[in-house]
Design a protein around this motif. Sequence first.
Motif, PDB file in Angstrom:
ATOM      1  N   GLN A  33     -62.238   2.473  39.050  1.00  0.00           N
ATOM      2  CA  GLN A  33     -62.898   3.771  38.902  1.00  0.00           C
ATOM      3  C   GLN A  33     -64.144   3.690  38.025  1.00  0.00           C
ATOM      4  O   GLN A  33     -65.047   4.518  38.171  1.00  0.00           O
ATOM      5  CB  GLN A  33     -61.918   4.773  38.281  1.00  0.00           C
ATOM      6  CG  GLN A  33     -60.643   4.979  39.075  1.00  0.00           C
ATOM      7  CD  GLN A  33     -60.903   5.617  40.425  1.00  0.00           C
ATOM      8  OE1 GLN A  33     -61.823   6.424  40.575  1.00  0.00           O
ATOM      9  NE2 GLN A  33     -60.112   5.255  41.423  1.00  0.00           N
ATOM     10  N   GLY A  34     -64.204   2.724  37.105  1.00  0.00           N
ATOM     11  CA  GLY A  34     -65.279   2.747  36.123  1.00  0.00           C
ATOM     12  C   GLY A  34     -66.038   1.450  35.959  1.00  0.00           C
ATOM     13  O   GLY A  34     -66.540   1.147  34.862  1.00  0.00           O
ATOM     14  N   ALA A  35     -66.159   0.658  37.009  1.00  0.00           N
ATOM     15  CA  ALA A  35     -66.849  -0.627  36.901  1.00  0.00           C
ATOM     16  C   ALA A  35     -68.302  -0.468  36.488  1.00  0.00           C
ATOM     17  O   ALA A  35     -68.858  -1.317  35.779  1.00  0.00           O
ATOM     18  CB  ALA A  35     -66.757  -1.383  38.230  1.00  0.00           C
ATOM     19  N   ALA A  36     -68.948   0.636  36.898  1.00  0.00           N
ATOM     20  CA  ALA A  36     -70.367   0.818  36.598  1.00  0.00           C
ATOM     21  C   ALA A  36     -70.637   0.880  35.102  1.00  0.00           C
ATOM     22  O   ALA A  36     -71.742   0.551  34.647  1.00  0.00           O
ATOM     23  CB  ALA A  36     -70.875   2.097  37.265  1.00  0.00           C
ATOM     24  N   ARG A  37     -69.642   1.288  34.338  1.00  0.00           N
ATOM     25  CA  ARG A  37     -69.837   1.370  32.892  1.00  0.00           C
ATOM     26  C   ARG A  37     -70.024  -0.016  32.279  1.00  0.00           C
ATOM     27  O   ARG A  37     -70.686  -0.151  31.245  1.00  0.00           O
ATOM     28  CB  ARG A  37     -68.630   2.074  32.250  1.00  0.00           C
ATOM     29  CG  ARG A  37     -68.696   2.130  30.732  1.00  0.00           C
ATOM     30  CD  ARG A  37     -67.599   2.965  30.138  1.00  0.00           C
ATOM     31  NE  ARG A  37     -67.642   2.952  28.678  1.00  0.00           N
ATOM     32  CZ  ARG A  37     -66.879   3.680  27.878  1.00  0.00           C
ATOM     33  NH1 ARG A  37     -65.987   4.517  28.398  1.00  0.00           N
ATOM     34  NH2 ARG A  37     -66.982   3.601  26.562  1.00  0.00           N
ATOM     35  N   TYR A  38     -69.450  -1.054  32.908  1.00  0.00           N
ATOM     36  CA  TYR A  38     -69.435  -2.384  32.304  1.00  0.00           C
ATOM     37  C   TYR A  38     -70.252  -3.427  33.065  1.00  0.00           C
ATOM     38  O   TYR A  38     -70.704  -4.406  32.474  1.00  0.00           O
ATOM     39  CB  TYR A  38     -67.982  -2.868  32.177  1.00  0.00           C
ATOM     40  CG  TYR A  38     -67.125  -1.936  31.365  1.00  0.00           C
ATOM     41  CD1 TYR A  38     -67.166  -1.965  29.978  1.00  0.00           C
ATOM     42  CD2 TYR A  38     -66.281  -0.996  31.975  1.00  0.00           C
ATOM     43  CE1 TYR A  38     -66.383  -1.108  29.214  1.00  0.00           C
ATOM     44  CE2 TYR A  38     -65.500  -0.137  31.227  1.00  0.00           C
ATOM     45  CZ  TYR A  38     -65.554  -0.192  29.844  1.00  0.00           C
ATOM     46  OH  TYR A  38     -64.791   0.673  29.095  1.00  0.00           O
ATOM     47  N   ALA A  39     -70.410  -3.255  34.367  1.00  0.00           N
ATOM     48  CA  ALA A  39     -71.089  -4.276  35.173  1.00  0.00           C
ATOM     49  C   ALA A  39     -72.533  -4.449  34.717  1.00  0.00           C
ATOM     50  O   ALA A  39     -73.270  -3.479  34.514  1.00  0.00           O
ATOM     51  CB  ALA A  39     -71.047  -3.887  36.650  1.00  0.00           C
ATOM     52  N   LYS A  49     -73.577  -5.420  31.890  1.00  0.00           N
ATOM     53  CA  LYS A  49     -73.758  -5.064  30.483  1.00  0.00           C
ATOM     54  C   LYS A  49     -73.244  -6.177  29.571  1.00  0.00           C
ATOM     55  O   LYS A  49     -72.542  -7.094  30.019  1.00  0.00           O
ATOM     56  CB  LYS A  49     -72.989  -3.772  30.168  1.00  0.00           C
ATOM     57  CG  LYS A  49     -73.301  -2.606  31.094  1.00  0.00           C
ATOM     58  CD  LYS A  49     -74.688  -2.057  30.871  1.00  0.00           C
ATOM     59  CE  LYS A  49     -74.965  -0.857  31.776  1.00  0.00           C
ATOM     60  NZ  LYS A  49     -74.042   0.268  31.552  1.00  0.00           N
ATOM     61  N   LEU A  99     -66.404  -9.350  37.112  1.00  0.00           N
ATOM     62  CA  LEU A  99     -67.567  -8.541  37.461  1.00  0.00           C
ATOM     63  C   LEU A  99     -68.797  -9.425  37.669  1.00  0.00           C
ATOM     64  O   LEU A  99     -68.992 -10.407  36.971  1.00  0.00           O
ATOM     65  CB  LEU A  99     -67.870  -7.523  36.350  1.00  0.00           C
ATOM     66  CG  LEU A  99     -66.850  -6.404  36.146  1.00  0.00           C
ATOM     67  CD1 LEU A  99     -67.248  -5.563  34.946  1.00  0.00           C
ATOM     68  CD2 LEU A  99     -66.733  -5.540  37.387  1.00  0.00           C
ATOM     69  N   ASN A 113     -73.233  -9.237  38.654  1.00  0.00           N
ATOM     70  CA  ASN A 113     -74.415  -8.548  38.148  1.00  0.00           C
ATOM     71  C   ASN A 113     -74.752  -8.887  36.704  1.00  0.00           C
ATOM     72  O   ASN A 113     -75.226  -8.051  35.943  1.00  0.00           O
ATOM     73  CB  ASN A 113     -74.253  -7.023  38.295  1.00  0.00           C
ATOM     74  CG  ASN A 113     -73.989  -6.606  39.718  1.00  0.00           C
ATOM     75  OD1 ASN A 113     -74.557  -7.162  40.647  1.00  0.00           O
ATOM     76  ND2 ASN A 113     -73.099  -5.640  39.897  1.00  0.00           N
ATOM     77  N   THR A 129     -72.887  -9.608  34.040  1.00  0.00           N
ATOM     78  CA  THR A 129     -72.079  -9.098  32.942  1.00  0.00           C
ATOM     79  C   THR A 129     -71.875 -10.187  31.896  1.00  0.00           C
ATOM     80  O   THR A 129     -71.516 -11.316  32.216  1.00  0.00           O
ATOM     81  CB  THR A 129     -70.716  -8.611  33.446  1.00  0.00           C
ATOM     82  OG1 THR A 129     -70.915  -7.650  34.481  1.00  0.00           O
ATOM     83  CG2 THR A 129     -69.905  -7.989  32.316  1.00  0.00           C
TER      84      THR A 129
END
Length: 439
Positions: free
Chosen positions: A185-191, A193, A214, A216, A218
């Motif tokens: 549900q929340g991969a965008a918060r961490y990918a 980064k 992940l 990108n 990370t």
Amino acid sequence: MDELPVVVIGAGPVGLAAAAELLERGLEPLVLEQGTQAGAAVAEWNHVRLFSSWSELVDPAAARLLEPAGWGRPDAAAYPTGREWAEAYLRPLADVLGRRVRFGAEVIGVARRGRDRIVDSGREGEPFSVHVRTAAGEQRVLAKAVIDASGTWSAPNPLGGEGLPAIGERAAADRISYRVPDLVQGAARYAGKHVVVAGSGHSALTALVALSGLANGTRISWILRRGGVGTAFGGGDADQLPARGALGLRAKAAVDAGLITVVTGFRTEVVERGDDGRLALVSANGRRIDAVDEVVTLSGFRPELGWLSEIRLELDPTLQAPVALAPLVDPNVHSCGTVHPHGAKELSHPEQNFYLAGMKSYGRAPTFLARTGYEQVRSIAAALAGDDEAAARVELILAETGVCGGAGLFDEAGPAAGGCCGAPDPEMLTLSAPPALSN
């Protein structure tokens, strides 16, 4: 007081098991749950897979209560997620218990009726007065005994290395999480980064394995308070809980592959926020980790004892566990996975017929297993029913990790934070990563 119920606080796995055990003993339970459903805390980690199999996650008395209602026992060899544990076991069990479980009932205090903490006269002859907050207002429930199985999920340990939040930690709350990330549900918060994971227990390993999958770009930094990784990866192939051992091996493989940067001997003292909104973590000795986008703090949990201020508890000053239990679970002196069987005797307090059970009974000690809690409430129910022989009988054998003894708890930086198996995990969570997140 015979007509009064035994109040059980918390409709999690141990609380519901306590209700089943009490019913089997002819005692009437009343389960008070702050949340809106059985396993409300479990619902907050629906995405996480346990490393205990179904054979270890179903209380025997609960199964005997469920089966006449047409319940189908899950595959004993399978490893459920939190969602599966709740949907296939906890919620059906609450349904069978029916009116004996009240949701939306937050316990805000427990005392003896008409007696505060200091009054001796007539104390044991009075029932417990359990103060409850509901949507309709506050009320009082009288009980002949109380089993507090409310867990520790609501009180995670902070990032700060002193047991208190680091300076600036509260102000950076929007960038700091204290739960295993849900990357569905929340991969965008961490990918993509820079993510810092703090902690050395199984929850931290779960987060590390998941985040290392992940893409990108990370970047993952793993900070440990101890001076070396040591036994943080666990027992591997020697672990008698295979999924637990496999989790450690997967985390080690991610570190060896360069997907995770390990920073040891780092005790966070200050959290700074830069002009760009990113964080910097500063250790007690001035070391820094800069350009941090997100922090996942998984350094364990602690019991909430404030609403028990009028109950005469006898707690170990270090672990905040019952004094007779503390030496059996102390991570500074005992081996991983070798917790001695214990029950009502070790869980009792000067306040007669009041018990802490489940993860809360361990205080700040690590690595609590579901089966431990089930054995606790079996013994407590027997004691409350007057069956002292059954209360004293041992009906539990725990799997060992196959690694680390008391001598392995220390490194050049002193005691390994969280003990040989790492920091305490959430109530009854001994976690492994979802299979889809393999590397």
